[in-house]
Write a protein that holds these residues in place. Structure first.
Motif, PDB file in Angstrom:
ATOM      1  N   HIS A  85      39.896  36.681  27.857  1.00 39.74           N
ATOM      2  CA  HIS A  85      38.452  36.586  28.083  1.00 39.74           C
ATOM      3  C   HIS A  85      37.903  37.838  28.777  1.00 39.74           C
ATOM      4  N   HIS A  86      38.676  38.918  28.678  1.00 45.09           N
ATOM      5  CA  HIS A  86      38.238  40.239  29.160  1.00 45.09           C
ATOM      6  C   HIS A  86      37.985  40.270  30.667  1.00 45.09           C
ATOM      7  N   LEU A  87      38.804  39.534  31.414  1.00 45.22           N
ATOM      8  CA  LEU A  87      38.746  39.582  32.874  1.00 45.22           C
ATOM      9  C   LEU A  87      39.902  40.425  33.388  1.00 45.22           C
ATOM     10  N   ASN A  88      39.919  40.670  34.674  1.00 48.48           N
ATOM     11  CA  ASN A  88      40.943  41.502  35.299  1.00 48.48           C
ATOM     12  C   ASN A  88      41.893  40.616  36.105  1.00 48.48           C
ATOM     13  N   PRO A  89      43.146  40.459  35.669  1.00 55.56           N
ATOM     14  CA  PRO A  89      44.081  39.593  36.394  1.00 55.56           C
ATOM     15  C   PRO A  89      44.487  40.130  37.755  1.00 55.56           C
ATOM     16  N   HIS A  90      44.002  41.340  38.104  1.00 57.56           N
ATOM     17  CA  HIS A  90      44.273  41.899  39.435  1.00 57.56           C
ATOM     18  C   HIS A  90      43.099  41.685  40.386  1.00 57.56           C
ATOM     19  N   ASP A  91      42.005  41.126  39.885  1.00 58.09           N
ATOM     20  CA  ASP A  91      40.790  40.998  40.696  1.00 58.09           C
ATOM     21  C   ASP A  91      40.426  39.531  40.858  1.00 58.09           C
ATOM     22  N   ALA A  92      40.722  38.975  42.022  1.00 58.38           N
ATOM     23  CA  ALA A  92      40.434  37.558  42.260  1.00 58.38           C
ATOM     24  C   ALA A  92      38.939  37.277  42.279  1.00 58.38           C
ATOM     25  N   ALA A  93      38.134  38.295  42.550  1.00 56.49           N
ATOM     26  CA  ALA A  93      36.687  38.090  42.667  1.00 56.49           C
ATOM     27  C   ALA A  93      36.053  37.667  41.351  1.00 56.49           C
ATOM     28  N   ASP A  94      36.650  38.050  40.222  1.00 56.78           N
ATOM     29  CA  ASP A  94      36.004  37.706  38.959  1.00 56.78           C
ATOM     30  C   ASP A  94      36.129  36.215  38.625  1.00 56.78           C
ATOM     31  N   GLY A  95      36.899  35.486  39.410  1.00 55.90           N
ATOM     32  CA  GLY A  95      36.973  34.043  39.212  1.00 55.90           C
ATOM     33  C   GLY A  95      35.663  33.354  39.513  1.00 55.90           C
ATOM     34  N   THR A  96      34.832  33.975  40.368  1.00 52.95           N
ATOM     35  CA  THR A  96      33.538  33.389  40.728  1.00 52.95           C
ATOM     36  C   THR A  96      32.385  34.023  39.964  1.00 52.95           C
TER      37      THR A  96
ATOM     38  N   SER B 249      36.022  25.769  28.445  1.00 49.51           N
ATOM     39  CA  SER B 249      34.902  26.373  27.732  1.00 49.51           C
ATOM     40  C   SER B 249      35.046  27.891  27.702  1.00 49.51           C
ATOM     41  N   ASN B 250      34.183  28.534  26.950  1.00 45.22           N
ATOM     42  CA  ASN B 250      34.235  29.979  26.731  1.00 45.22           C
ATOM     43  C   ASN B 250      33.329  30.689  27.724  1.00 45.22           C
ATOM     44  N   SER B 251      33.884  31.565  28.540  1.00 48.73           N
ATOM     45  CA  SER B 251      33.102  32.223  29.584  1.00 48.73           C
ATOM     46  C   SER B 251      32.149  33.282  29.047  1.00 48.73           C
ATOM     47  N   SER B 252      32.218  33.584  27.762  1.00 47.65           N
ATOM     48  CA  SER B 252      31.308  34.572  27.179  1.00 47.65           C
ATOM     49  C   SER B 252      30.266  33.943  26.270  1.00 47.65           C
ATOM     50  N   ASN B 253      30.229  32.607  26.201  1.00 51.22           N
ATOM     51  CA  ASN B 253      29.270  31.905  25.348  1.00 51.22           C
ATOM     52  C   ASN B 253      28.473  30.934  26.203  1.00 51.22           C
ATOM     53  N   PRO B 254      27.186  31.215  26.453  1.00 49.03           N
ATOM     54  CA  PRO B 254      26.399  30.340  27.321  1.00 49.03           C
ATOM     55  C   PRO B 254      26.199  28.936  26.768  1.00 49.03           C
TER      56      PRO B 254
END
Length: 275
Positions: free
Chosen positions: A28-39, A57-62
Motif C-alpha cells: 500500500h506504498h507505506l514505509n515499514p520503517h516509519d511508525a508514524a504512517d500508521g496514523t 479496506s484499501n487505504s488509497s480508495n476513499p
C-alpha cells in the motif's frame, strides 16, 4: 529479497511496530520503517492506515471504507457483513442497519435482512425505528418497513428523504416538502407556507425542515408540557444542518455551535421534561 530491497527483516512481521505488517505496508506504498504512517489517512476517508488494515479496506480508495457498529445487538444489527465495501452512507433503525454502496445498491443486516433488495440507482437512504426510505437517482422514493402507505404516485424530483417512525418526508427540487404515512400527530400536515426548504428531518412523530435563509420550521407532535418539540428556540437563525431524534431536534449553526430542543434528560419534578 526483502532484506536487499526494503532493508527490513523477513523474520520480523512488523519492523516499525506500528501494528501493520511490513508486507501490507509495502503493498500500500507505506514505509515499514516509519511508525508514524500508521496514523496517516492518505485517501481522506477519516480512517487511519492502521484502521484500514484492521478493517480489510484499501487505504488509497476513499470509497473502500469499513463500517463500525456499536450498541445493542438484539437482532444482529452490529454484525457488519465482512464483504461490505465501497460504502458511501450508513444509517440505522431500532434494530437494523443499512449501508449505501457507491454502485447504488443497499446492504442491510439485523432485522432488515432484505431491505431494498433488487432496487438499484439509490443515492441516499434514511431510517428510523422500523422503517427506511431510499431516494433513487431519478428522484423517486422507495420505502421499507412500517410506513403507513406508499409514496404518492406523482412524487418525482425528490432530492432527499427522511424516515420517521411511521411517516416519510421527501424534499423536492423546488424547495417544497411532501409527506405521507402515519398522521396521528399531524406529522404529515406540511405547513402550507413552507417554501425554499433545503433539508428535512423526521422524528418519531414530528417533522422538521430547514429553509435556505437558515431558519427552521417544525410540525407534528409537540410533546407534553415544556417539551416544545415543534417550537424552535426564539430567534434561531444561521442554521446549516438539522437532525431529529425520536422526540428532540438538533440544529447545527454556521458558527459550529449546536442548538437542541424537545425532550431532554432533566425532569421538572412533575414527570414532564425540560429541553
Amino acid at each position: 529479497f526483502e532484506v536487499l530491497v526494503s532493508a527490513t527483516d523477513p523474520f520480523v512481521a512488523d519492523t516499525d511496530n506500528d501494528g501493520i505488517p511490513d508486507g501490507w505496508e509495502w503493498s500500500h506504498h507505506l514505509n515499514p520503517h516509519d511508525a508514524a504512517d500508521g496514523t496517516d489517512d492518505p485517501d481522506g476517508d477519516w480512517l487511519t492506515n492502521y484502521q484500514e488494515y484492521n478493517g480489510g479496506s484499501n487505504s488509497s480508495n476513499p470509497h473502500d471504507v469499513m463500517v463500525l457498529a456499536w450498541g445493542s445487538n438484539s437482532d444482529g444489527q452490529l454484525e457488519v457483513p465482512n464483504y461490505l465495501r465501497d460504502v458511501v452512507q450508513v444509517t440505522g433503525g431500532s434494530d437494523f442497519s443499512l449501508a449505501l454502496r457507491a454502485s447504488g445498491s443497499v446492504a442491510s443486516w439485523g432485522y432488515a435482512t432484505n431491505a431494498f433488495a433488487g432496487i438499484s440507482n439509490i443515492v441516499q437512504i434514511s431510517a428510523k425505528w422500523l422503517q427506511a426510505a431510499a431516494l433513487r437517482a431519478d428522484g423517486t422514493v422507495a420505502t421499507w418497513g412500517t410506513t403507513y402507505g406508499s409514496p404518492p404516485a406523482d412524487l418525482t424530483n425528490s432530492t432527499m428523504t427522511a424516515a420517521g417512525a411511521g411517516h416519510v418526508l421527501a424534499l423536492r427540487n423546488d424547495g417544497t416538502v411532501t409527506a405521507w404515512g402515519a398522521n396521528n400527530n399531524q406529522q404529515c400536515n406540511v405547513p402550507t407556507n413552507l417554501a425554499n426548504a433545503i433539508s428535512v428531518a423526521a422524528g418519531f412523530h414530528h417533522s422538521v425542515a430547514l429553509r435556505s435563509d437558515g431558519t427552521v420550521t417544525a410540525w407534528g407532535y409537540s410533546g407534553i408540557t415544556n417539551w416544545s418539540i415543534t417550537t424552535p428556540p426564539a430567534g434561531l437563525s444561521n442554521v446549516s444542518a438539522i437532525a431529529a431524534g425520536g422526540f428532540h431536534t438538533l440544529a447545527l449553526k454556521n458558527d459550529g455551535t449546536v442548538v437542541a430542543w424537545g425532550a431532554g434528560a432533566t425532569t421538572n419534578g412533575n414527570g414532564s421534561y425540560l429541553a
